[in-house]
Design a protein around this motif. Structure first.
Motif, short mmCIF file in Angstrom:
data_model
loop_
_atom_site.label_atom_id
_atom_site.label_comp_id
_atom_site.label_asym_id
_atom_site.label_seq_id
_atom_site.Cartn_x
_atom_site.Cartn_y
_atom_site.Cartn_z
N GLN A 163 49.57 53.95 34.64
CA GLN A 163 50.22 53.93 35.80
C GLN A 163 49.22 53.63 37.17
OE1 GLN A 163 53.76 53.90 36.15
NE2 GLN A 163 53.57 53.72 33.69
N HIS A 164 48.68 52.45 36.95
CA HIS A 164 47.81 52.26 38.23
C HIS A 164 47.64 50.68 38.17
CE1 HIS A 164 45.26 52.89 34.21
NE2 HIS A 164 44.99 51.49 34.70
N GLN A 165 46.89 50.13 39.31
CA GLN A 165 46.69 48.62 39.37
C GLN A 165 45.74 48.02 38.46
OE1 GLN A 165 46.15 49.34 43.67
NE2 GLN A 165 47.77 47.72 44.23
N ASN A 166 45.92 47.08 38.05
CA ASN A 166 45.02 46.22 37.06
C ASN A 166 43.73 46.39 37.37
OD1 ASN A 166 47.10 45.28 35.76
ND2 ASN A 166 47.13 43.33 36.45
N PHE A 167 43.17 46.24 38.61
CA PHE A 167 41.78 46.22 39.01
C PHE A 167 41.20 47.61 39.15
CE2 PHE A 167 43.67 46.67 43.08
CZ PHE A 167 43.01 47.92 43.85
N LYS A 168 42.08 48.64 38.81
CA LYS A 168 41.58 50.03 38.77
C LYS A 168 41.57 50.45 37.34
CE LYS A 168 43.31 51.57 43.11
NZ LYS A 168 44.41 52.60 43.80
N CYS A 169 41.70 49.71 36.33
CA CYS A 169 41.80 49.94 35.10
C CYS A 169 40.59 50.29 34.43
CB CYS A 169 42.38 48.87 34.41
SG CYS A 169 42.46 49.24 32.50
N SER A 170 40.15 51.29 34.10
CA SER A 170 38.80 51.71 33.37
C SER A 170 38.47 51.02 32.20
CB SER A 170 38.57 53.37 33.13
OG SER A 170 39.68 53.60 32.52
N THR A 171 39.42 51.04 31.17
CA THR A 171 39.41 49.90 30.05
C THR A 171 38.91 48.49 30.32
OG1 THR A 171 41.45 51.48 29.23
CG2 THR A 171 40.73 49.46 28.01
N PHE A 172 39.50 48.12 31.36
CA PHE A 172 39.06 46.69 31.88
C PHE A 172 37.64 46.53 32.12
CE2 PHE A 172 39.08 43.10 34.61
CZ PHE A 172 39.41 42.11 33.94
N GLN A 173 37.49 47.50 32.82
CA GLN A 173 36.04 47.84 33.50
C GLN A 173 35.01 47.86 32.48
OE1 GLN A 173 36.32 50.84 36.34
NE2 GLN A 173 37.72 49.65 37.80
N ARG A 174 35.10 48.50 31.46
CA ARG A 174 34.20 48.69 30.28
C ARG A 174 34.11 47.55 29.43
NH1 ARG A 174 36.86 53.85 30.01
NH2 ARG A 174 38.27 53.16 28.12
N MET A 175 35.15 46.45 29.55
CA MET A 175 34.82 45.14 28.74
C MET A 175 33.74 44.33 29.16
SD MET A 175 39.01 43.98 28.36
CE MET A 175 40.15 44.78 27.89
N THR A 176 33.34 43.43 28.38
CA THR A 176 32.27 42.50 28.90
C THR A 176 32.81 41.45 29.41
OG1 THR A 176 32.35 41.35 26.76
CG2 THR A 176 31.09 43.23 26.57
N VAL A 177 32.14 40.42 30.10
CA VAL A 177 32.60 39.37 30.47
C VAL A 177 33.51 38.44 29.97
CG1 VAL A 177 32.06 37.29 32.06
CG2 VAL A 177 30.94 39.35 32.33
N ASP A 178 32.94 38.26 28.75
CA ASP A 178 33.79 37.59 27.63
C ASP A 178 35.17 38.17 27.48
OD1 ASP A 178 32.00 35.44 27.52
OD2 ASP A 178 30.92 36.35 25.97
N GLN A 179 35.03 39.43 27.08
CA GLN A 179 36.12 39.99 26.96
C GLN A 179 37.12 40.35 27.68
OE1 GLN A 179 34.59 43.91 25.50
NE2 GLN A 179 34.51 43.57 23.55
N ARG A 180 36.77 40.22 29.09
CA ARG A 180 37.81 40.24 30.22
C ARG A 180 38.52 38.79 30.55
NH1 ARG A 180 34.40 43.10 35.20
NH2 ARG A 180 34.01 45.06 34.14
N GLN A 181 37.72 37.63 30.19
CA GLN A 181 38.03 36.34 30.21
C GLN A 181 39.21 36.34 29.22
OE1 GLN A 181 34.77 33.84 29.99
NE2 GLN A 181 34.49 33.92 32.31
N ASP A 182 38.92 36.68 27.97
CA ASP A 182 39.79 36.59 27.09
C ASP A 182 41.22 37.28 27.24
OD1 ASP A 182 38.16 34.94 25.36
OD2 ASP A 182 37.54 36.29 24.39
#
Length: 209
Positions: A163-182
């Motif tokens: 229950q938070h906005q996408n840019f505040k997601c800690s899971t997404f922030q821990r991803m590498t650049v390639d993982q984020r793009q995918d």
């Protein structure tokens, strides 16, 4: 004396009810006075069909068969008595270059009654609808349920379902650049603002993630 009174009473009955012309005229008047169906209703339409067929069947028993003009006369009376929707469906079901037949119209109207009865049975009435429970408003004037629903619909993370906005997601922030793009490609999110509905080239935001 009693026998004479009985004989006279029988003569009166025969004069009143044995007059074929009066009986025929009464059924014709009944056809002319059929009640119009003002709204879409299986009950009203079935009453019309029953009334019409009763008069016609009795006329047939009196050797007054529906042929030619008499058949067209009854069909026209029935057509003029129908509600607008049923009348339109009837006109769409017949060949406009041919004169419709009485039996054809009665069969159509009986089928129409069945359809209306099914629709009226399956359509929930106002009394059967389950009312939505209202929660007490909070101090801010908004109910808790509406606030929760708004929060859920606006801040459901596409990455972890939190229950938070996408840019505040800690899971997404821990991803590498390639993982984020995918991940962004898989979820069809904007590479700039991490929202749905547009590409990064058409992103209205002046900020980037």
């Amino acid at each position: 004396m009693l026998a004479l009174n009985y004989a006279r009473a029988w003569e009166i009955l025969e004069e009143r009810f044995g007059n074929q012309r009066l009986i025929i005229e009464s059924h014709i008047v009944g056809l002319l006075n059929m009640q119009n169906v003002l709204k879409k209703s299986s009950k009203d339409l079935r009453n019309l069909v029953d009334e019409c067929t009763r008069h016609v069947d009795n006329l047939v028993k009196l050797n007054q068969r529906l042929t030619g003009m008499s058949q067209l006369f009854v069909v026209t009376l029935l057509t003029r008595a129908l509600d607008d929707q049923t009348s339109a469906l009837w006109e769409a079901s017949i060949n406009q270059s041919e004169l419709p037949e009485y039996e054809q119209m009665i069969a159509f109207l009986k089928q129409r009654c069945v359809i209306l009865e099914r629709c009226e049975t399956t359509t929930p009435t106002a009394a059967s609808k389950v009312p939505i429970a209202k929660t007490a408003p909070s101090k801010g004037g908004h109910s808790k349920s509406s606030h929760a629903a708004t929060a859920t619909s606006e801040y459901a993370c596409d990455f972890c379902s939190g229950q938070h906005q996408n840019f505040k997601c800690s899971t997404f922030q821990r991803m590498t650049v390639d993982q984020r793009q995918d991940k962004l490609k898989a979820t069809n999110l904007c590479f700039n603002c991490l929202r749905k509905g547009h590409r990064s080239a058409a992103c209205p935001s002046n900020k980037s993630c």
